[in-house]
Design an enzyme around this catalytic site. Sequence first.
Site, PDB file in Angstrom:
ATOM      1  N   HIS A   1       3.577  -3.766   5.234  1.00  0.00           N
ATOM      2  CA  HIS A   1       3.282  -2.987   6.446  1.00  0.00           C
ATOM      3  C   HIS A   1       4.584  -2.470   7.065  1.00  0.00           C
ATOM      4  O   HIS A   1       4.674  -1.306   7.459  1.00  0.00           O
ATOM      5  CB  HIS A   1       2.543  -3.859   7.477  1.00  0.00           C
ATOM      6  CG  HIS A   1       1.212  -4.355   6.987  1.00  0.00           C
ATOM      7  ND1 HIS A   1       0.014  -3.945   7.543  1.00  0.00           N
ATOM      8  CD2 HIS A   1       0.885  -5.226   6.000  1.00  0.00           C
ATOM      9  CE1 HIS A   1      -0.985  -4.539   6.915  1.00  0.00           C
ATOM     10  NE2 HIS A   1      -0.480  -5.329   5.978  1.00  0.00           N
TER      11      HIS A   1
ATOM     12  N   ASP B   1      -0.297  -0.417  13.860  1.00  0.00           N
ATOM     13  CA  ASP B   1      -1.023  -0.817  12.658  1.00  0.00           C
ATOM     14  C   ASP B   1      -2.510  -0.941  13.013  1.00  0.00           C
ATOM     15  O   ASP B   1      -2.858  -1.575  14.023  1.00  0.00           O
ATOM     16  CB  ASP B   1      -0.473  -2.180  12.198  1.00  0.00           C
ATOM     17  CG  ASP B   1      -0.737  -2.433  10.737  1.00  0.00           C
ATOM     18  OD1 ASP B   1      -1.903  -2.314  10.334  1.00  0.00           O
ATOM     19  OD2 ASP B   1       0.206  -2.766  10.015  1.00  0.00           O
TER      20      ASP B   1
ATOM     21  N   TRP C   1      -0.936  -1.944  -1.942  1.00  0.00           N
ATOM     22  CA  TRP C   1      -0.997  -0.480  -1.882  1.00  0.00           C
ATOM     23  C   TRP C   1       0.387   0.168  -2.022  1.00  0.00           C
ATOM     24  O   TRP C   1       0.536   1.206  -2.660  1.00  0.00           O
ATOM     25  CB  TRP C   1      -1.701  -0.016  -0.610  1.00  0.00           C
ATOM     26  CG  TRP C   1      -1.918   1.473  -0.598  1.00  0.00           C
ATOM     27  CD1 TRP C   1      -1.517   2.355   0.352  1.00  0.00           C
ATOM     28  CD2 TRP C   1      -2.593   2.261  -1.607  1.00  0.00           C
ATOM     29  NE1 TRP C   1      -1.894   3.639   0.006  1.00  0.00           N
ATOM     30  CE2 TRP C   1      -2.545   3.614  -1.193  1.00  0.00           C
ATOM     31  CE3 TRP C   1      -3.209   1.965  -2.834  1.00  0.00           C
ATOM     32  CZ2 TRP C   1      -3.104   4.648  -1.933  1.00  0.00           C
ATOM     33  CZ3 TRP C   1      -3.760   3.007  -3.580  1.00  0.00           C
ATOM     34  CH2 TRP C   1      -3.707   4.323  -3.129  1.00  0.00           C
TER      35      TRP C   1
ATOM     36  N   SER D   1       2.944  -1.010  -3.719  1.00  0.00           N
ATOM     37  CA  SER D   1       3.303  -1.099  -5.139  1.00  0.00           C
ATOM     38  C   SER D   1       2.538  -0.053  -5.948  1.00  0.00           C
ATOM     39  O   SER D   1       3.097   0.587  -6.841  1.00  0.00           O
ATOM     40  CB  SER D   1       2.977  -2.492  -5.683  1.00  0.00           C
ATOM     41  OG  SER D   1       3.770  -3.455  -5.036  1.00  0.00           O
TER      42      SER D   1
ATOM     43  N   GLN E   1      -6.394  -5.349  -2.312  1.00  0.00           N
ATOM     44  CA  GLN E   1      -5.935  -5.216  -3.695  1.00  0.00           C
ATOM     45  C   GLN E   1      -7.087  -5.093  -4.703  1.00  0.00           C
ATOM     46  O   GLN E   1      -6.976  -4.405  -5.720  1.00  0.00           O
ATOM     47  CB  GLN E   1      -5.029  -6.409  -4.038  1.00  0.00           C
ATOM     48  CG  GLN E   1      -3.807  -6.463  -3.119  1.00  0.00           C
ATOM     49  CD  GLN E   1      -3.184  -7.840  -2.983  1.00  0.00           C
ATOM     50  OE1 GLN E   1      -3.485  -8.736  -3.762  1.00  0.00           O
ATOM     51  NE2 GLN E   1      -2.318  -8.025  -1.991  1.00  0.00           N
TER      52      GLN E   1
END
Length: 467
Positions: free
Chosen positions: A17, A111, A362, A364, A384
Amino acid sequence: MDPLPHVIIFPFPAQGHVNSMLKLAHLLSLSNFDVTFLVTVDTHDRLLNHTDVLSRFGTGFHLQALPHGISMDGVNTRDGISMLYYSLNTIAKPFLREFIPNSSVTCLIVDGILSMAADVAEEINLPIIYFRTVSASSFWSYFCIPELIQAGELPLKENAKDLTLTKVKGMEDFLRGRDLPSFCQASDLTNPDFRIVMTDTRQTPRARGLILNTFEDLEGPILSQIRMVCLNVYTIGAVHAHLKAKLATKSTSSNSLWQEDESCMSWLDTQPPKSVIYVSFGSVAGLTKEELLEFWYGLVNSEQKFLWVMRPDLIIGHERKDEILVELEQGTKARGYMADWVPHEKVLAHRAIGGFLTHSGWNSTLESIVEGVPMICWPRFADQQVNSRFVGEVWKMGLDIKDTCDRDIIAISIRALMEKRNGEFSQRTEHMASLAKKAVNEGGSSYINLDRLIQDIRSMIPPHKHT
Ligand code: UDX
């Protein structure tokens, strides 16, 4: 002279994040915004220790620590997430109530899983925009939870994990129970982690807009669904590629919360093109000792070269150097390289990398797509599971081996990715990589959306501030 906009950016305190929201902070700074970036004390100290965060930005950037008492320690344990939210509510929320009114802020970018900040913004009538650091697809599957419950598709029945779900619009053909975010797979829907993510996601439309780290060519059909409930969506991703394009540079500064081991780059320099599989399970996910051994045997038995990020806390409850088996040690010496933490973007961009064994976080996933690297996905938690389904079934850029952990499957999958099926996966990934680059360059969808975001925030400056 027009006053400068001042935004406070407040990420959830985990590496994935912080990374993408700091890239947004940099993009806004380049447009002459003043930015205050709010982080926990721990993240504050790590960023100062391991990055050039202060010198990278101009004087308009301020790294602000929250009060002590909010920490990611223990987030992997039972009740860890609930405890973190308890401290965010009891410490961060009162802090924001004091801090914001004294900061002449134009807008809060928060966020999307920190709704306590939206409560404060509403109390003082300050515009708020959400940033969700996950994929549009996983955001949308979280958003549809109430419909899944209403249809009786949640809680998931043990024998229904392979059945497709009917209530996540746009994914009816391929989203199975096992592809739902991990929190949704709980049998008990009163589980606090599940409730937090469900309620926080559902209240997204209360913000003035939703920023997503994705691009239209990647997730267009799902974005159309989201736009029916969140009218103002800014897709500005991939943010790391966007920043590179704006700075006209090949790599951007790191936002790592740990010291990066650069020595792996020299090792990669000695390897042939596309000969190495890169292995990383992100910043939070852990492995049991049994899982570790399956992966290790799988990698060694695949007879491919590998670079493995072995975080010191990767193995749940064990020291990494505990009893390493001789055959694994020999196989690793012959073909492998291990590091505690690496310059991830640079690694994925290296010509020696031919594949990525990933937990499908996300960041990666996006970083791999931008570099055109096919993936083997072994998702652990949260978003994921959804990301890996899209990689395997929708974009067909690799293999999704979720819910298995077997050395033979791992070895076969690695060989398929690196050799047998490398051509087909690479072709698709490279095509998407070129679309990703188009999106962030002048005239591209993410480029235009970032401009629109900047204009929208500028227009939030109250009239009395203009002279
Ligand atoms: C989690 C979620 O899984 C992710 O989807 C969500 O968006 C953020 O929270 P995480 O598990 O850490 O994040 O994975 P990921 O999103 O992939 O982020 C990991 C980050 O660490 C990446 O930006 C990657 O570049 C960085 N990284 C990883 C390094 O810098 N060095 C490493 O050695 C490994």
